[in-house]
Design an enzyme around this catalytic site. Structure first.
Site, PDB file in Angstrom:
ATOM      1  N   TRP A 176       0.957  17.497   5.689  1.00  0.00           N
ATOM      2  CA  TRP A 176       0.711  17.023   4.334  1.00  0.00           C
ATOM      3  C   TRP A 176       1.267  18.056   3.339  1.00  0.00           C
ATOM      4  CZ3 TRP A 176      -1.898  19.331   0.297  1.00  0.00           C
ATOM      5  CH2 TRP A 176      -2.013  18.538  -0.861  1.00  0.00           C
ATOM      6  N   ASP A 340      -2.428   5.114 -11.286  1.00  0.00           N
ATOM      7  CA  ASP A 340      -2.744   5.507  -9.906  1.00  0.00           C
ATOM      8  C   ASP A 340      -4.239   5.306  -9.647  1.00  0.00           C
ATOM      9  OD1 ASP A 340      -2.924   7.583  -7.479  1.00  0.00           O
ATOM     10  OD2 ASP A 340      -0.795   7.178  -7.820  1.00  0.00           O
ATOM     11  N   TRP A 451       1.122   1.435  -2.352  1.00  0.00           N
ATOM     12  CA  TRP A 451       0.210   1.124  -1.230  1.00  0.00           C
ATOM     13  C   TRP A 451      -0.028   2.410  -0.454  1.00  0.00           C
ATOM     14  CZ3 TRP A 451      -0.515  -4.185   1.033  1.00  0.00           C
ATOM     15  CH2 TRP A 451      -1.308  -4.154   2.186  1.00  0.00           C
ATOM     16  N   ASP A 452      -1.224   2.950  -0.568  1.00  0.00           N
ATOM     17  CA  ASP A 452      -1.530   4.264   0.000  1.00  0.00           C
ATOM     18  C   ASP A 452      -2.341   4.115   1.292  1.00  0.00           C
ATOM     19  OD1 ASP A 452      -1.671   7.024   0.132  1.00  0.00           O
ATOM     20  OD2 ASP A 452      -2.378   7.271  -1.921  1.00  0.00           O
ATOM     21  N   MET A 453      -2.420   5.178   2.054  1.00  0.00           N
ATOM     22  CA  MET A 453      -3.219   5.224   3.307  1.00  0.00           C
ATOM     23  C   MET A 453      -3.565   6.680   3.515  1.00  0.00           C
ATOM     24  SD  MET A 453      -3.727   3.704   6.551  1.00  0.00           S
ATOM     25  CE  MET A 453      -4.015   4.156   8.227  1.00  0.00           C
ATOM     26  N   CYS A 496       3.039   4.754   0.657  1.00  0.00           N
ATOM     27  CA  CYS A 496       2.531   6.122   0.504  1.00  0.00           C
ATOM     28  C   CYS A 496       1.466   6.326   1.560  1.00  0.00           C
ATOM     29  CB  CYS A 496       1.929   6.262  -0.895  1.00  0.00           C
ATOM     30  SG  CYS A 496       1.100   7.831  -1.202  1.00  0.00           S
ATOM     31  N   ASP A 518       3.237  14.569  -1.564  1.00  0.00           N
ATOM     32  CA  ASP A 518       2.350  14.951  -2.667  1.00  0.00           C
ATOM     33  C   ASP A 518       2.760  16.290  -3.255  1.00  0.00           C
ATOM     34  OD1 ASP A 518       0.754  12.746  -2.794  1.00  0.00           O
ATOM     35  OD2 ASP A 518      -0.820  13.539  -1.505  1.00  0.00           O
TER      36      ASP A 518
HETATM   37  C1  GLA Z   1      -2.758  10.260  -2.240  1.00  0.00           C
HETATM   38  C2  GLA Z   1      -1.387  10.024  -2.820  1.00  0.00           C
HETATM   39  C3  GLA Z   1      -1.352  10.559  -4.243  1.00  0.00           C
HETATM   40  C4  GLA Z   1      -2.409   9.864  -5.052  1.00  0.00           C
HETATM   41  C5  GLA Z   1      -3.774  10.059  -4.423  1.00  0.00           C
HETATM   42  C6  GLA Z   1      -4.823   9.245  -5.132  1.00  0.00           C
HETATM   43  O1  GLA Z   1      -3.006  11.606  -2.046  1.00  0.00           O
HETATM   44  O2  GLA Z   1      -0.404  10.606  -2.037  1.00  0.00           O
HETATM   45  O3  GLA Z   1      -0.072  10.359  -4.802  1.00  0.00           O
HETATM   46  O4  GLA Z   1      -2.105   8.501  -5.151  1.00  0.00           O
HETATM   47  O5  GLA Z   1      -3.776   9.680  -3.057  1.00  0.00           O
HETATM   48  O6  GLA Z   1      -6.078   9.383  -4.589  1.00  0.00           O
END
Ligand code: GLA
Length: 695
Positions: A176, A340, A451-453, A496, A518
């Site tokens: 990360w 976000d 779309w995050d995970m 993402c 990030d």
């Molecule tokens: C992850 C994403 C970030 C942001 C945060 C929000 O870490 O990579 O860019 O969107 O979640 O909680």
């Protein structure tokens, strides 16, 4: 002919512009690998005795005296297998023999059947001759009417490299905040295993590998392999004592035990192999061209300049404050405004709210549609962050469905970032997810989703018995994405996973770009972007300019260097614009304007890594389009007395003249290749962008 069968020699030949891939079916029913590499006339191929395993004794892995196209475990096979199966009566081991083939256009399907049990295996091959890419997969069918078969391994393909060379491997490793770091090492006898066991593509490695034997950036043969898959995967490169090299890859066999019910077929993910003749740069440009032609969602669509609120406001989101940012962003020329995390449910921190995908009424009292209208009135598109596969225990969704997360009875439900992964292997969770997102997209004019995970899968239980959760999660993710894209074709999607944790050719079929990392520190980014560009094109590489000192590195890099770094991909801004000075805003507007002018070359042109940020303080990357060349150069620090370095740009038309749009200086393509450009890079964190127009 791109795919040919030579009946006399039982040879199959897949012919690319610069490459041949060949194998034959043999008298004993096997598939004997013959060649993968530079083009050889088909008539010469049958005589190619690809040297098989050398086994003068009785110990080695030598069921057949040649390299096999599929290593189906059984008999004296001790090397990495492609397929391992157990039948209902307890028999383990597969005995496959050639049973026929079909050729349609550029696709070859070779069918093998088991000698006794009703098991069929199709080896699929598709060639994209213009890119010298061969795509491979397996279709494994249980023809029994009554009994299941359990698969312990079902990789997509095993590849054989030309024998007897010392190979070097290039791969991407990371974590990360530090994704896609390129590494190169000589291979030695033994195995190199790259994998993800997290249920996503992962930050640790990319499902990609390049093998060479003395190549450099612009010269030499490269064999490169990449999986199109967004779940747990594995790539094993095995070097035998005698130097023979095989690469096997696909679905990770860890915790696999895939139950293939009567009449069912498992089709494995696509595993692509690429052969390049002109070094690592050529391999990357071929991968990019292949993805633009056959993988990417909307490949010709220019990706907009975006603003993202995360680093500026974190969870402290409101209509009023976001609109203040949006007004500044619009003045800079930003085209897409993205809210976000923090806009929904009780999401005031990362402790609550995930799963409750309705706008928080205190933060958006007039609702989301009204906010979207305000953004549209500023001339920008409107985007939103979602993390649909997740739930916080402190959420209405979890309170209503505590069993909807992956878990095992009598085992701890392990949290990460205070959240759990929804059991997307369940059809009801899949349907809920689709309905929720579909409803969200219909509730307001939303143009983009990030779309995050944000965590890996643990305790992979709770689905119907016999379900392979790892695989079913990815299948249903793809199904939901595919349906949403079909019903909302204008919506852009960014993949993402805590940055670049879900970047691969499977997700890029369904999403438009990837949040690369990030880590937005411009210096760290150069290295991350160098790695990312090995496989993926710049139009998918999302990059933001954020505030300094950087939240991760505490470095305070000048705005110019930050912009130039982010302009190497899809430019975005993530700083708190309400805190920027008039001068900074003016400067930023200039970069955005310049970016929009050079965007077609950066996003759709060919990448040329001119000097590596991993090797030197001075680095450069270039993009060439039909009529334009753009060169970004970066210098971290300056030492008095050091000679200025010229940045050479090979591969342009040597006879063409390229004029610098700022200075009017004219250079031939030959000069750019052989002498190079002397760029003014003075002071620490110096950077430049040079735009050359071909006349
Ligand atoms: C992850 C994403 C970030 C942001 C945060 C929000 O870490 O990579 O860019 O969107 O979640 O909680």
């Amino acid at each position: 002919m791109t795919v040919a069968y030579l009946p006399d020699s039982r040879c199959f030949v897949l012919s690319g512009a610069a490459s041949s891939y060949a194998f034959a079916h043999t008298e004993d029913g096997g598939l004997r690998h013959l060649h993968w590499g530079g083009a050889i006339p088909p008539d010469d191929l049958p005589a190619l005795g690809e040297r098989g395993p050398h086994d003068p004794a009785s110990f080695g892995s030598a069921p057949r005296a040649y390299s096999e196209e599929i290593v189906a475990w059984g008999g004296r096979r001790f090397d990495e297998a492609t397929l391992v199966a157990e039948f209902a009566d307890g028999t383990r081991g597969v005995e496959l023999a050639y049973a026929g083939h079909e050729i349609r256009d550029n696709t070859l399907r070779v069918r093998l059947t088991d000698a006794y049990y009703p098991l069929d295996v199709v080896l699929g091959y598709r060639i994209h001759p213009e890119h010298d890419v061969v795509v491979r997969w397996l279709e494994i069918t249980n023809r029994s009417a009554a009994d299941p078969v359990v698969l312990d391994q079902a990789f997509s393909a095993s590849w054989s490299l030309p024998a007897e060379r010392p190979y070097r491997a290039s791969w991407l490793h990371g974590a990360w905040g530090a994704e896609t770091h390129l590494t190169r090492r000589e291979l030695a006898p033994g195995k190199l295993v790259l994998e993800s066991r997290t249920g996503t593509t992962g930050h640790a490695h990319q499902p990609w590998l390049a093998l060479d034997s003395g190549a450099v950036e612009e010269h030499g043969e490269v064999w490169s392999l990449a999986l199109a898959y967004s779940g747990s995967w594995k790539l094993t490169t095995q070097v035998a004592h005698d130097g023979a090299v095989h690469v096997t890859g696909g679905l990770n066999d860890f915790d696999f035990r895939y139950r293939l019910g009567p009449g069912q077929t498992l089709t494995t993910p696509e595993f692509a192999g690429l052969y390049a003749t002109a070094g690592f740069g050529d391999a990357s440009r071929r991968w990019h061209a292949y993805q633009r032609a056959h993988v990417l969602a909307d490949p010709r669509l220019p990706r907009p300049v975006l603003f993202n609120s995360w680093e500026a406001t974190a969870f402290d989101v409101s209509h009023r404050a976001q609109l203040a940012l949006a007004k500044q962003a619009a003045q800079l020329g930003v085209e897409l405004f993205v809210v976000d995390d923090g806009w929904f449910g009780a999401r005031d921190s990362d402790k609550a709210g995930l799963g409750d995908w309705t706008p928080n009424p205190d933060k958006f009292p007039q609702g989301l549609a009204a906010f979207a209208d305000d953004i549209h009135a500023l001339g920008m598109k409107f985007g939103l962050w979602v993390e649909p596969e997740m739930v916080n225990p402190d959420s209405d969704l979890y309170r209503a469905h505590p069993d909807w997360i992956y878990h095992f009875p009598h085992r701890t439900r392990t949290p990460a970032r205070n959240q759990h992964v929804l059991n997307l292997a369940r059809p009801d969770v899949r349907d809920w997810m689709h309905a929720t997102l579909d409803g969200l997209l219909r509730s307001a004019p939303i143009d983009y989703l990030k779309w995050d995970m944000n965590r890996s899968i643990s305790e992979p239980g709770g689905a119907e018995p016999g379900t392979n959760v790892w695989i079913e999660h990815v299948r249903n993710l793809y199904r939901v994405l595919d349906r949403l894209r079909e019903d909302h074709p204008g919506v852009l999607i960014e993949s993402c996973s805590g940055g670049g944790g879900r970047a691969d050719m499977g997700i890029l079929r369904r999403t438009h770009q990837v949040w690369t990392s990030d880590n937005t520190d411009a210096l760290d980014r150069l290295r991350i972007q160098e790695g990312y560009s090995q496989l993926y094109p710049a139009q998918t590489m999302s990059c933001w300019v954020t505030d300094v000192p950087n939240f991760l590195t505490s470095r305070a890099i000048p705005l110019r260097f930050r912009f130039h770094t982010a302009m190497c991909g899809v430019l975005g801004i993530g700083g708190d614009l309400t805190e920027w000075s008039d001068e900074e805003l003016r400067e930023a507007a200039g970069y955005v304007e310049l970016y929009k002018r050079i965007r077609p070359t950066v996003q759709f042109g060919s990448v040329h890594r001119l000097a590596s940020p991993s090797e030197d303080d001075v680095s450069a990357v270039g993009y060439s389009g039909d009529r334009e060349v753009v060169v970004f150069a970066f210098a971290r620090s300056m030492r008095t007395g050091e000679r200025r370095r010229a940045i050479r740009f090979p591969g342009l038309d040597p006879a063409a003249v390229y004029s610098d749009v700022d200075t009017g200086e004219r250079h031939s393509g030959a000069l750019l290749a052989h002498r190079g450009l002397y760029l003014r890079l003075e002071g620490d964190y110096a950077s430049s962008v040079t735009v050359l127009r071909r006349s």
